[in-house]
Motif scaffolding. Sequence first.
Motif, PDB file in Angstrom:
ATOM      1  N   TYR A  80      -5.821  -2.705   5.739  1.00  0.00           N
ATOM      2  CA  TYR A  80      -6.332  -1.421   5.256  1.00  0.00           C
ATOM      3  C   TYR A  80      -5.517  -0.316   5.920  1.00  0.00           C
ATOM      4  O   TYR A  80      -4.731  -0.587   6.829  1.00  0.00           O
ATOM      5  CB  TYR A  80      -7.823  -1.277   5.576  1.00  0.00           C
ATOM      6  CG  TYR A  80      -8.736  -1.995   4.601  1.00  0.00           C
ATOM      7  CD1 TYR A  80      -8.705  -1.698   3.246  1.00  0.00           C
ATOM      8  CD2 TYR A  80      -9.623  -2.974   5.038  1.00  0.00           C
ATOM      9  CE1 TYR A  80      -9.524  -2.347   2.345  1.00  0.00           C
ATOM     10  CE2 TYR A  80     -10.459  -3.637   4.139  1.00  0.00           C
ATOM     11  CZ  TYR A  80     -10.397  -3.317   2.791  1.00  0.00           C
ATOM     12  OH  TYR A  80     -11.206  -3.960   1.896  1.00  0.00           O
ATOM     13  N   LEU A 407      -8.355  -0.716  -2.961  1.00  0.00           N
ATOM     14  CA  LEU A 407      -7.951  -2.119  -2.929  1.00  0.00           C
ATOM     15  C   LEU A 407      -7.929  -2.733  -4.323  1.00  0.00           C
ATOM     16  O   LEU A 407      -8.883  -2.579  -5.093  1.00  0.00           O
ATOM     17  CB  LEU A 407      -8.919  -2.912  -2.047  1.00  0.00           C
ATOM     18  CG  LEU A 407      -8.792  -4.436  -2.070  1.00  0.00           C
ATOM     19  CD1 LEU A 407      -7.462  -4.884  -1.460  1.00  0.00           C
ATOM     20  CD2 LEU A 407      -9.961  -5.088  -1.336  1.00  0.00           C
ATOM     21  N   VAL A 448      -3.337  -2.804  -1.120  1.00  0.00           N
ATOM     22  CA  VAL A 448      -4.105  -1.629  -0.698  1.00  0.00           C
ATOM     23  C   VAL A 448      -3.203  -0.401  -0.675  1.00  0.00           C
ATOM     24  O   VAL A 448      -2.063  -0.464  -0.208  1.00  0.00           O
ATOM     25  CB  VAL A 448      -4.701  -1.834   0.716  1.00  0.00           C
ATOM     26  CG1 VAL A 448      -5.718  -0.731   1.024  1.00  0.00           C
ATOM     27  CG2 VAL A 448      -5.343  -3.206   0.851  1.00  0.00           C
ATOM     28  N   CYS A 450      -2.297   2.554   1.201  1.00  0.00           N
ATOM     29  CA  CYS A 450      -2.523   2.851   2.621  1.00  0.00           C
ATOM     30  C   CYS A 450      -1.963   4.195   3.079  1.00  0.00           C
ATOM     31  O   CYS A 450      -2.632   4.925   3.808  1.00  0.00           O
ATOM     32  CB  CYS A 450      -1.902   1.739   3.479  1.00  0.00           C
ATOM     33  SG  CYS A 450      -2.721   0.139   3.335  1.00  0.00           S
TER      34      CYS A 450
END
Length: 500
Positions: A80, A407, A448, A450
């Motif tokens: 994450y 996600l 993801v 980020c």
Amino acid sequence: MNAQQFREFGTAVIDLLADYVENIRDRDVLPSVEPGYLLNELPENAPEQPEDWKDVLKDFNQAILPGITHWQSPRFHAFYPTGTSYASIIGSMLCDGLSVVGFSWMASPACTELEVVTMNWLGKLLGLPEEFLNSSSGPGGGVIQGSASEATLVGLLVAKDKTVRKLIRNDSTIDEDIIKPKLVAYTSDQCNSSVEKAGLLGSMKMRLLKADADGRLRGETLKRAFEEDREQGLIPCYVVANLGTTGTCAFDPLYELGPVCKEADVWLHVDAAYAGAAFICPEYRHLMKGVEHADSFDINPHKWMNVCFDCSAMWVKNGYDLIRAFDVQRIYLDDVQTDIKIPDYRHWQIPLGRRFRAMKLWTVMRIYGAEGLRNQIRKHIDLAQYFAKLMRADDRFLVEPEPSMGLVCFRLKGGDTITKKLLENLTKKRKIFMVAGTYRDRYMIRFVVCYRLTRKEDIDYSWKQIRDEADCVCTDKIHKKPQIAAIDSLVGREVSEKSK
């Protein structure tokens, strides 16, 4: 080093970091070094005499940077986000420059009180019930821990202490050493590894309960586990609910788990490390329905709110529960008398010492404002949906479950082996970085969004890397060219719409 050298060194470092951020897209996201590279590159012993700061910076560029995985790259799609921003870096510099250790109020009054202020600000932005805030009439309040791992362990230790005290209060003949091994903690089998680790560190059995098909721990499952353990003479003590699981970003229904815990008088901790930041956007607060049942609640501003690691925001309904569990007195710790509104934070955490973490949270919230932080989260979610749209246009891929927050989970329809091969090949090329997960016992890849400054062009770049590698690992080339043409057309339309 004197003040003048400090100014020169500091200026050079700030310039270096600004250039690093500005040109991050020019670097491969993964380094090409081998294990042990730095042990061979640097001297075996520390320098005997002071060295010039310019030599230190030279070695940083030549030896350290080549071994960095670039978490702030827009091609980093693993795990994450880990937050950063110029505002947070400045806040960290102020924290390090002051170098206070704020374990009590007198140790540095501003360190304690700024934490109270910022935790109240953030709690209100998230829409937490007022009883979690220092500004309420009750004993609730917030504290900045180092990580969600620490927050989970703190919650477990406090729940353990509270349960033992309650049992002894009801029956003074009970032996504490006999009670403790019978205490049980519960969470979903989709939990982060740190939750299971908290059980190990806190010497408490941690049951990983089966989540439903959508990755959520249901109330009936928890209630049944309580009943099973009581029949065996065990004592339910602690539950960790997940708002945004690590694997698929699933949300446990607090409105089901909360009443079960309340009826059993079991501590409910909410781990919302990544996804909890989204609750500053009112449209996502329905995902924490039932939060009023929680005893403690934690999110990581150092994930999705532009704050540098480490900064984990934890709120509790009753700060006295922490004080009773962690209060150890020494004469040298005598301090001015404060109340729960001005806490001695040494009683709210595992270590005695603590950094002035509130400084970087304060600078970020001031520089970005609530709206700036909301806009970034919404943008990341939009980019994740855009990536899912690109992937769904290629019928070799399957996106499942439905994308959640930033996600997207996907796999090749050809099966687990070929999906694993795809990820291995992409990792070896070091252009983009993703990690694996599972969904309904199938191997999948997690993508993801980020980086705080990710753009659509960055998503297009990452998608092209994935698509091109899929061309290499997929043996079935049927309809390959029409698929690519359709996807390129989709990308073109998106770019065209953006330019309008």
